[in-house]
Motif scaffolding. Structure first.
Motif, mmCIF file in Angstrom:
data_model
loop_
_atom_site.group_PDB
_atom_site.id
_atom_site.type_symbol
_atom_site.label_atom_id
_atom_site.label_comp_id
_atom_site.label_asym_id
_atom_site.label_seq_id
_atom_site.Cartn_x
_atom_site.Cartn_y
_atom_site.Cartn_z
ATOM 1 N N ARG A 1 -78.110 71.969 -17.138
ATOM 2 C CA ARG A 1 -76.906 71.231 -17.576
ATOM 3 C C ARG A 1 -77.640 69.823 -17.549
ATOM 4 N NH1 ARG A 1 -73.365 69.168 -14.993
ATOM 5 N NH2 ARG A 1 -71.486 67.985 -15.854
ATOM 6 N N TYR B 1 -72.372 80.029 -13.439
ATOM 7 C CA TYR B 1 -71.984 78.794 -13.414
ATOM 8 C C TYR B 1 -72.126 77.814 -12.216
ATOM 9 C CZ TYR B 1 -70.551 79.219 -18.414
ATOM 10 O OH TYR B 1 -70.394 79.519 -19.787
ATOM 11 N N GLU C 1 -70.646 82.982 -26.665
ATOM 12 C CA GLU C 1 -70.003 83.247 -25.432
ATOM 13 C C GLU C 1 -70.485 84.048 -24.619
ATOM 14 O OE1 GLU C 1 -65.761 84.449 -26.171
ATOM 15 O OE2 GLU C 1 -65.244 84.624 -24.117
ATOM 16 N N LEU C 2 -70.687 83.412 -23.279
ATOM 17 C CA LEU C 2 -71.251 84.204 -22.313
ATOM 18 C C LEU C 2 -70.477 85.653 -21.820
ATOM 19 C CD1 LEU C 2 -73.127 81.777 -20.003
ATOM 20 C CD2 LEU C 2 -73.756 82.992 -22.100
ATOM 21 N N TRP D 1 -78.403 76.896 -13.712
ATOM 22 C CA TRP D 1 -77.647 76.415 -14.679
ATOM 23 C C TRP D 1 -77.285 74.920 -14.571
ATOM 24 C CZ3 TRP D 1 -75.748 75.915 -19.229
ATOM 25 C CH2 TRP D 1 -74.366 75.421 -19.451
ATOM 26 N N LEU E 1 -78.369 76.639 -27.980
ATOM 27 C CA LEU E 1 -77.025 77.520 -27.846
ATOM 28 C C LEU E 1 -76.068 76.908 -27.054
ATOM 29 C CD1 LEU E 1 -78.259 81.103 -28.010
ATOM 30 C CD2 LEU E 1 -77.485 79.899 -29.986
ATOM 31 N N VAL E 2 -76.441 75.509 -26.547
ATOM 32 C CA VAL E 2 -75.494 74.691 -25.595
ATOM 33 C C VAL E 2 -75.028 73.395 -26.250
ATOM 34 C CG1 VAL E 2 -75.020 74.047 -23.392
ATOM 35 C CG2 VAL E 2 -76.362 76.310 -23.597
ATOM 36 N N SER F 1 -78.313 82.267 -22.293
ATOM 37 C CA SER F 1 -77.383 81.576 -21.390
ATOM 38 C C SER F 1 -77.975 80.114 -21.010
ATOM 39 C CB SER F 1 -77.173 82.398 -19.914
ATOM 40 O OG SER F 1 -78.365 82.884 -19.466
ATOM 41 N N HIS G 1 -71.168 73.917 -23.452
ATOM 42 C CA HIS G 1 -70.365 74.959 -23.949
ATOM 43 C C HIS G 1 -71.533 75.800 -24.360
ATOM 44 C CE1 HIS G 1 -67.947 77.192 -26.862
ATOM 45 N NE2 HIS G 1 -68.468 76.671 -27.718
ATOM 46 N N HIS G 2 -71.214 77.136 -24.345
ATOM 47 C CA HIS G 2 -72.113 77.918 -24.983
ATOM 48 C C HIS G 2 -71.604 78.571 -26.326
ATOM 49 C CE1 HIS G 2 -73.635 78.470 -20.659
ATOM 50 N NE2 HIS G 2 -74.615 79.035 -21.431
ATOM 51 N N LYS G 3 -72.570 78.356 -27.215
ATOM 52 C CA LYS G 3 -71.865 78.699 -28.536
ATOM 53 C C LYS G 3 -71.729 80.269 -28.686
ATOM 54 C CE LYS G 3 -74.942 75.300 -30.698
ATOM 55 N NZ LYS G 3 -75.640 75.013 -31.811
#
Ligand SMILES: [Zn+2]
Ligand SMILES: [Zn+2]
Length: 227
Positions: free
Chosen positions: A20, A11, A51-52, A16, A68-69, A63, A47-49
């Motif tokens: 974003r 993050y 979960e990382l 990333w 997926l975000v 990721s 938000h990652h659908k």
């Protein structure tokens, strides 16, 4: 702060951050869940659908995959994660249909980390150490006990799980409707014909030495099934 350093590192990475910002440029500064405008761009959360986890974070198909975000606001993000007393409504699904309809595979495609799955086959395997197609009869009462205990948990929404998936044959209309009503479950019927189930059985490697046993289960299901 994430629970794992490797997630914190992700993050904080330029990859990333750039990703974003790219999403915000493309989609605008609205929360995708409540549609509220988020004035301060720092407060837009990616938000990652899925979960990382330390295992999947390096897989950029997960990721850094735009599909997926979701971009969401702080409150919605907490709801999505059931954090700090923010509660998303827990959903309960009853996935039913004949043996070899692909119930487990269906749930596997839709499950998210943190969901609870209630499946006789898997519970059997957990307490017997046998493969899922081999269920020692003498353990039935114990497995049923765990199964019912879990159904009771779901009924009163006990625990912190997100969604619940109940997997079963449920050919019997009365039993099926009882679970749907008692648990407030949404039924999902995997409508596969008997011929198709038998065909799948014929080419199923796991069950190749138990063809007649499973043919029996399939036939029994279709005998008992009431729409
Ligand atoms: Zn929101
Ligand atoms: Zn999130």
């Amino acid at each position: 702060m994430a629970k794992h350093k490797v997630l914190d590192r992700f993050y904080n990475s330029d990859k990333w951050k750039t990703f974003r910002l790219g999403l915000i440029n493309e989609r605008g500064n609205k929360c995708s869940r409540c549609k509220q405008t988020i004035a301060i761009s720092k407060e837009i959360i990616g938000h990652h659908k899925i979960e990382l986890t330390p295992e999947n974070v390096h897989d950029h198909n997960i990721s850094l995959n735009p599909d997926l975000v979701d971009l969401v606001c702080f409150d919605c993000h907490n709801i999505l994660h059931n954090r700090f007393g923010y509660k998303a409504e827990k959903k309960v699904y009853l996935v039913y249909g004949p043996p070899l309809a692909g119930k487990q595979a269906f749930v596997k495609r839709h499950v998210q980390r943190g969901d609870i799955i209630i499946d006789m086959d898997r519970l059997y395997s957990a307490v017997s150490m046998q493969p899922e197609y081999d269920k020692p009869d003498n353990l039935l009462m114990n497995v049923r006990g765990i199964y019912n205990q879990l159904l009771d948990n779901i009924k009163v929404r006990h625990g912190k799980w997100y969604n619940a998936w109940i997997i079963g044959g449920y050919a019997d209309k009365y039993k099926r409707e009882k679970v749907i009503n008692d648990l407030g479950a949404e039924p999902i019927f995997l409508d596969v014909s008997k011929e198709e189930c038998l065909q799948r059985l014929a080419v199923d490697e796991e069950r190749q030495y138990r063809q007649d046993e499973w043919q029996g289960y399939i036939e029994k299901w279709f005998e008992h099934y009431v729409e």
